[in-house]
Structure formats: C-alpha cells, structure tokens
Design a protein around this motif. Structure first.
Motif, PDB file in Angstrom:
ATOM      1  N   UNK A 193      37.706  30.885 -11.389  1.00 15.01           N
ATOM      2  CA  UNK A 193      37.491  29.885 -12.436  1.00 15.01           C
ATOM      3  C   UNK A 193      38.705  29.694 -13.334  1.00 15.01           C
ATOM      4  N   UNK A 194      39.776  30.438 -13.107  1.00 16.03           N
ATOM      5  CA  UNK A 194      40.982  30.264 -13.919  1.00 16.03           C
ATOM      6  C   UNK A 194      41.550  28.860 -13.708  1.00 16.03           C
ATOM      7  N   UNK A 195      41.793  28.092 -14.782  1.00 13.35           N
ATOM      8  CA  UNK A 195      42.294  26.717 -14.641  1.00 13.35           C
ATOM      9  C   UNK A 195      43.644  26.657 -13.930  1.00 13.35           C
ATOM     10  N   UNK A 196      43.863  25.592 -13.169  1.00 12.26           N
ATOM     11  CA  UNK A 196      45.132  25.421 -12.467  1.00 12.26           C
ATOM     12  C   UNK A 196      46.305  25.370 -13.432  1.00 12.26           C
TER      13      UNK A 196
ATOM     14  N   UNK B 117      37.680  24.271  -4.579  1.00 15.92           N
ATOM     15  CA  UNK B 117      37.714  24.609  -3.156  1.00 15.92           C
ATOM     16  C   UNK B 117      38.928  24.095  -2.386  1.00 15.92           C
ATOM     17  N   UNK B 118      39.599  23.077  -2.892  1.00 17.68           N
ATOM     18  CA  UNK B 118      40.639  22.430  -2.101  1.00 17.68           C
ATOM     19  C   UNK B 118      42.030  22.467  -2.739  1.00 17.68           C
ATOM     20  N   UNK B 119      42.068  22.493  -4.085  1.00 21.32           N
ATOM     21  CA  UNK B 119      43.347  22.334  -4.783  1.00 21.32           C
ATOM     22  C   UNK B 119      44.325  23.466  -4.501  1.00 21.32           C
ATOM     23  N   UNK B 120      43.827  24.662  -4.196  1.00 25.00           N
ATOM     24  CA  UNK B 120      44.724  25.793  -3.952  1.00 25.00           C
ATOM     25  C   UNK B 120      45.651  25.524  -2.774  1.00 25.00           C
ATOM     26  N   UNK B 121      45.153  24.811  -1.760  1.00 28.00           N
ATOM     27  CA  UNK B 121      45.964  24.529  -0.573  1.00 28.00           C
ATOM     28  C   UNK B 121      46.563  23.125  -0.594  1.00 28.00           C
TER      29      UNK B 121
ATOM     30  N   UNK C  50      51.418  25.993 -16.977  1.00 30.09           N
ATOM     31  CA  UNK C  50      51.449  24.836 -17.870  1.00 30.09           C
ATOM     32  C   UNK C  50      50.570  25.057 -19.093  1.00 30.09           C
ATOM     33  N   UNK C  51      49.949  26.228 -19.161  1.00 34.45           N
ATOM     34  CA  UNK C  51      49.064  26.561 -20.255  1.00 34.45           C
ATOM     35  C   UNK C  51      49.066  28.072 -20.441  1.00 34.45           C
ATOM     36  N   UNK C  52      48.873  28.530 -21.674  1.00 39.04           N
ATOM     37  CA  UNK C  52      48.871  29.965 -21.948  1.00 39.04           C
ATOM     38  C   UNK C  52      47.739  30.650 -21.196  1.00 39.04           C
ATOM     39  N   UNK C  53      48.046  31.809 -20.623  1.00 38.49           N
ATOM     40  CA  UNK C  53      47.063  32.537 -19.831  1.00 38.49           C
ATOM     41  C   UNK C  53      46.051  33.253 -20.722  1.00 38.49           C
TER      42      UNK C  53
ATOM     43  N   UNK D 108      45.139  35.768  -1.534  1.00 39.79           N
ATOM     44  CA  UNK D 108      44.489  37.074  -1.736  1.00 39.79           C
ATOM     45  C   UNK D 108      44.249  37.363  -3.218  1.00 39.79           C
ATOM     46  N   UNK D 109      45.202  36.979  -4.068  1.00 41.10           N
ATOM     47  CA  UNK D 109      45.091  37.267  -5.508  1.00 41.10           C
ATOM     48  C   UNK D 109      44.103  36.355  -6.219  1.00 41.10           C
ATOM     49  N   UNK D 110      43.565  35.368  -5.509  1.00 36.84           N
ATOM     50  CA  UNK D 110      42.724  34.365  -6.156  1.00 36.84           C
ATOM     51  C   UNK D 110      41.243  34.505  -5.794  1.00 36.84           C
TER      52      UNK D 110
END
Length: 370
Positions: A143-146, A282-286, A152-155, A229-231
């Motif tokens: 659920x961590x924002x892209x 589901x799709x943005x990671x790739x 582009x944003x503070x973690x 793997x980290x996601x």
C-alpha cells in the motif's frame, strides 16, 4: 530476566547513545517468540562465558609464558585426565543447550488443535490469504504510494511494510498458517510472531501463533523471489474476538457485494476510476504509473497495439496472463469487476483514447467459457 541481563551487559560496554539502538532480535508478542528469545539469550551468554574463559586463559598464558621471560614450551604427550575434562565439559554444555532447544522446537512445530486455519499463498509479488471454512479470501498488496517509492514524496514510518488488506486474527486464539506458493519460492516472515516459513510451489508448510497483545505486527518476504521481492510486505492485525467476528462478517458481506457488482450497469467513468486504483496496486510496478513500461521485459501500455486493438485479445491477455513474459493470470486473482475496470482504464488513459468500455459481464462470460 534474560533481556534485563542482556541490557545490563550492554550498559557495561557501550556508550549511552548506542544503547538507544536495538541490536538484538525482538522479544515478540507470543509465548513461543519469548521462548525463542530466551533460548537465544541463554546460548549467547553460554558462548560469551566460553569465550571469556578460553581467551582469558589463552591471553594469560601467552603473556606469562612469553619467550622474553625465558620460558620454554613444555614437551608432553597425552594426558587422560585433561582429555576426559575437555570432552566432558563440552558434552555437558551441549546437553544444557539441547534440553531447552528441544522443548522450544517441539512447541514451534505443534500446530495441532488450532482455532483458526489460514492458507497463505505467495504470488509474484503479493500474498493471498484464505480463511479455511469461513468462505473468506483476499489478496494483500503493498500500500506504499508510488510517490514514496519513486522519491517524489517523504517516506512514512511504515515504508514498504504496509498493505491494503492486513491479515486479521483474534488475540488468545491459536491460529495455524498453511504456506504454499503459486509460482516461485517465497518466505513468510513476521519477527514479532517468531514465524519464518518458506512458501514452496506444490508443498504445504505449516506454523502457528497465539498472539497475546492487540496490535499490528509487520514482516516481509524473506526469500529472494524476483524483481519486486522487496514489495510484498506482511501485516498482521491482532484484535479482540468481538472485533474479529465483526471484521469476518464485513468481509463476507463485501465478497457478496463484489459478486453482485458484476451485474451492475457500470458507466465508463465509474470503470475508469475503479480501474485506476486496480492498476496502481497490480500493474504499475511493472508497466509504470504513466504506462511507459520497462521494455523489453515489461512493454509500454501507452500506445500499445494490444491496448488499442481488439478488446477480446486484451481481455484474454489480462485474464490468462503470459507466462513467458512473467505476467500472471489475473483471472485467478481479481474479480470480474476489477479486470473489466483495469482494462477500461488502460484503453482510456495516457495516449490511449479508444472510448471502449469492457463490462464485468463480458469478463465473466470469457472466464466461464474457458
């Protein structure tokens, strides 16, 4: 007691600023995790005592019998008493370690007489949870924002350790987990619960927990399973029994609503808005948030001949996947509404302006025919 002794020893050797750092494994929130911690500390202090004695005698001997003081090495061969002593002492130490280790391991592997059974299936790169006998199952996705992932944003404090659907369990109940995988080897690891089990295709591994304190306990995949793997984090939420029953009822109602939603008359705007959320999870990671992809492995969707081509071909690819391209079959992971929405979103986003709308009924009809 072991933890207090550990902190006391640290206080003797470490400066105050370093004491604020946590170097040790967590105590955890279950009886088993605390037994593991106590066993770990017991063995640690046995090893520490052995090191002090052995290196102390060795340093003393080197200093007091050095060549500059005129000492010469003694010449002797065999000493039954010494050999008995250096055999007996290690044997007794190993027995002292083996007894609590056997008890703890026996407890770790005793998953019988559970109150709740949850099947955990690893996917690249998400977890699927099925509450056996309750007709409740769902995928748990990062659920961590892209914006945070792409700097582009503070973690936030739970960066890469937060999910959209946590595993919810009641406190003081024995929960058995059954682990397997849909593709490659994953590992389900939650330190606070003292659980780390491999999820292997074609095999079932099991473990269990009984959480004593309400709260959220986080973990992650501990087996290198591919590009993301980290996601694929893990989030376990322990609640009271009444809260758990309410959550379970809500999940059942939501799944029934999802089935009913397939028969709803959806507008293009509704599908695109819903599809944007599905795409991000589901799709943005790739394929990237802007649809640019990561060629040649993950092709761009912006301007894609498939996305702008025949609807049926697009529907088949998303539903059935492409094993040779590393794309999963989303027909086994998403609802008909989600698949219809994400396809509609892709066909009407970025530079793709087809104006096409794919309905849940079309997706359900396709899956029924296969």
């Amino acid at each position: 007691m072991c933890r207090r002794l550990h902190l006391f020893c640290l206080a003797l050797v470490l400066p105050a600023p370093l004491l604020a750092l946590e170097f040790n494994m967590p105590t955890g929130v279950t009886d088993t995790s605390q037994s593991v911690f106590n066993l770990h500390m017991t063995i640690f202090y046995i090893c520490l005592a052995i090191a002090v004695v052995v290196f102390g005698v060795m340093m003393w001997s080197i200093y007091h019998h050095r060549k500059s003081r005129g000492h010469e090495a003694a010449q002797f061969h065999g000493n039954i008493l010494v050999e008995v002593i250096w055999t007996t002492i290690p044997f007794l130490i190993l027995v002292a370690i083996a007894i609590p280790s056997t008890i703890t391991l026996g407890d770790l592997y005793d998953a019988s007489e559970s109150d709740i059974d949850i099947q955990v299936t690893g996917h690249q790169w998400k977890w699927h949870y099925k509450y056996i006998g309750e007709d409740v199952d769902f995928f748990s996705v990062l659920a961590t924002p892209r914006e945070e992932i792409e700097n582009r944003k503070k973690k936030n404090p739970n960066y890469l350790l937060e999910v959209d659907n946590p595993v919810v369990v009641p406190v003081h109940k024995k929960v058995r987990f059954l682990f397997t995988s849909n593709d490659v080897i994953h590992a389900w690891w939650v330190p606070d619960l003292a659980i780390k089990k491999d999820a292997i295709p074609g095999f079932i591994n099991e473990s269990w927990t009984r959480i004593k304190e309400p709260g959220v306990y986080r973990g992650q995949c501990a087996e290198l399973c591919g590009k993301h793997h980290a996601f694929m984090p893990i989030e376990v939420k322990a609640v009271s029994e009444s809260e758990y029953e309410t959550w379970l009822a809500d999940q059942k109602a939501a799944q029934q609503a999802a089935v009913a939603a397939a028969d709803k008359d959806w507008s293009l705007e509704e599908l695109v808005n819903t599809g944007a959320t599905v795409y991000e999870k589901n799709c943005a990671a790739c394929h990237q948030a802007d649809g640019s992809g990561m060629p040649p492995t993950f092709p761009a969707l912006d301007g894609s001949s498939i996305v702008q081509g025949e609807k049926l071909e697009h529907m088949k690819i998303v539903t059935n996947g492409r094993v040779e391209k590393g794309m999963p079959a989303f027909g086994k992971q998403l609802t008909a509404v989600d698949i219809a929405a994400v396809i509609t979103f892709e066909r009407n986003s970025w530079g793709n302006k087809t104006g096409d709308m794919v309905t849940p009924a079309e997706i359900q009809d396709l899956m029924d025919k296969q």
